[in-house]
Enzyme design. Sequence first.
Site, mmCIF file in Angstrom:
data_model
loop_
_atom_site.group_PDB
_atom_site.id
_atom_site.type_symbol
_atom_site.label_atom_id
_atom_site.label_comp_id
_atom_site.label_asym_id
_atom_site.label_seq_id
_atom_site.Cartn_x
_atom_site.Cartn_y
_atom_site.Cartn_z
ATOM 1 N N CYS A 93 0.858 -1.190 0.000
ATOM 2 C CA CYS A 93 0.000 0.000 0.000
ATOM 3 C C CYS A 93 0.887 1.229 0.000
ATOM 4 O O CYS A 93 1.883 1.269 0.713
ATOM 5 C CB CYS A 93 -0.858 0.046 1.271
ATOM 6 S SG CYS A 93 -2.067 -1.265 1.398
ATOM 7 N N GLU A 94 0.505 2.232 -0.775
ATOM 8 C CA GLU A 94 1.248 3.497 -0.754
ATOM 9 C C GLU A 94 1.007 4.219 0.564
ATOM 10 O O GLU A 94 1.884 4.884 1.083
ATOM 11 C CB GLU A 94 0.826 4.384 -1.920
ATOM 12 C CG GLU A 94 1.364 3.891 -3.245
ATOM 13 C CD GLU A 94 1.001 4.806 -4.404
ATOM 14 O OE1 GLU A 94 0.421 5.891 -4.179
ATOM 15 O OE2 GLU A 94 1.307 4.423 -5.543
#
Length: 136
Positions: free
Chosen positions: A51-52
């Site tokens: 996930c960013e």
Amino acid sequence: MSLPADAVAALEIFQGAAGWEQRARLLMQWGERLPPLSEADQVEANRVHGCESQVWLVAALENGHWQFAAASDARLIRGLVALLLARVNGLTAQQLREVDLADWFNQLGLSRQLSPSRSNGLNAVLQRMSELASAP
């Protein structure tokens, strides 16, 4: 496979929304409803990789059914994760493996707003749920 009650409620609310602006507001509201994770749970071991944004995930097995809790530092992601939790909480490990993420967000009318990186991040969260559910 029948949907958990929270998922049915989410579908009714989002399918009744008039357009993207209303859905975006609903998304933020769902994110705000996520119960906060304790600081003790917001540790590297519970962080979802891929996930960013920062996303932490914890799981508990209750009578053969999985209950997940999550937190994120990003408002939009919190909302998307809250909707994912509505879809998966209360499922067995087998049912969890059968969840079609793209189809779920499509039914909610949110798939067009999922950028590839958000989609990958949510897939990483679902993947982590499956890993936790299949751990011995």
